[in-house]
Write an enzyme that holds these catalytic residues in place. Sequence first.
Site, mmCIF file in Angstrom:
data_model
loop_
_atom_site.group_PDB
_atom_site.id
_atom_site.type_symbol
_atom_site.label_atom_id
_atom_site.label_comp_id
_atom_site.label_asym_id
_atom_site.label_seq_id
_atom_site.Cartn_x
_atom_site.Cartn_y
_atom_site.Cartn_z
ATOM 1 N N HIS A 173 0.839 -1.205 0.000
ATOM 2 C CA HIS A 173 0.000 0.000 0.000
ATOM 3 C C HIS A 173 0.869 1.248 0.000
ATOM 4 O O HIS A 173 2.093 1.189 0.182
ATOM 5 C CB HIS A 173 -0.875 0.029 1.273
ATOM 6 C CG HIS A 173 -1.978 -0.970 1.271
ATOM 7 N ND1 HIS A 173 -3.279 -0.657 0.977
ATOM 8 C CD2 HIS A 173 -1.964 -2.318 1.527
ATOM 9 C CE1 HIS A 173 -4.028 -1.745 1.043
ATOM 10 N NE2 HIS A 173 -3.252 -2.775 1.384
ATOM 11 N N GLU A 199 2.955 0.325 4.175
ATOM 12 C CA GLU A 199 2.582 1.614 3.591
ATOM 13 C C GLU A 199 3.904 2.263 3.185
ATOM 14 O O GLU A 199 4.684 2.699 4.020
ATOM 15 C CB GLU A 199 1.839 2.483 4.617
ATOM 16 C CG GLU A 199 0.554 1.878 5.158
ATOM 17 C CD GLU A 199 -0.649 2.084 4.215
ATOM 18 O OE1 GLU A 199 -0.469 2.661 3.130
ATOM 19 O OE2 GLU A 199 -1.764 1.644 4.592
HETATM 20 ZN ZN ZN Z 1 -4.105 1.283 0.691
#
Ligand code: ZN
Length: 332
Positions: free
Chosen positions: A214, A296
């Site tokens: 992500h 992330e």
């Molecule tokens: Zn995401």
Amino acid sequence: MRYDDSSPAPESHDSISPDQRWYTRRSTLAVAVAVLAPTVLAGWVLTQTLTGTEGQRPGPAPHPASHAAAADAKSSASPGAQAGAGASASASASASGPAAAPAPAKGPLTGKTVVIDPGHNTGNFQHTDEIDRQVDIGTNRKECDTTGTTTNSGYMEAEFTMDVSRRLRTILEGRGLKVVLTHEAGTARPWGPCIDERARIGNEARADAVVSVHADGVSQGNRGYHVILPAKVKAGGADTAAIVGPSRQLGERIGSNFSRTTGSAPANYLGSGTGLVVRDDLGGLNLSTRPKVFIECGNMRDSKDAAQLTSPEWRQKAAQGIADGIVGFLGG
Ligand code: ZN
């Protein structure tokens, strides 16, 4: 070989070595030949077998040998990758190396499976009704999937996650690992999969490690990467007790390697500078029975992070760092 002695040969089963009667008794000669011939033949067969094992192994199983060669190539690349210096060089060497690698030996990565989950889907923006429906994540119910974020210039998180995931797959397959993506961009999967299915894919593949890729979408000035680890939850279909420990090991390795290859710092807006965050509200983690983390990679809404996230060269470094973390976790 000649069996011209009609007399029975009572001692033939007891004697396998040449004996003196061989020279003195003609009738024994035929018996001795009968005894020795199979013995010599057996010896020859044994010799051939041993030679085959220790030598070039001419015929059998080219398939396992080539797999093992790939595994060996990875193993030799591993120290450089783990030590830090020259990680890219050793990785690119391993990418071209397996075909030429000579030694057929099983490595620690042999037979292991990694599931990579590219976060979101570029088609989700056109399928909001489908992705908005609720699914059970054990602890509660949540949207099937979300659109993800974009940079201010419109580069989609889902494009980013798919690109990094494919780069990651290429690197890991080059190390001999089996790699499964939870979805591919384009026709086969116009939206999703739902978060519960994403978890199920890792579970059913019996993955040795699962990584969901992500990028974050928070305000300007918030920078850096963070790895999300599963909290200990037990509710409904969720029970993460068995994966909390190994997932943390996986996440720590991914974080440190990602930081090394990209030069990125741990997020400055959460995780207290560790680059690690524990969450109990993500279905993809709650429903996993395999070691799993989210990463992330940066903040798409920060201009400096966005400049990195939109760079193919930087994404290659990101994929390399994640790959090195996975490989280290798997003992490669
Ligand atoms: Zn995401």
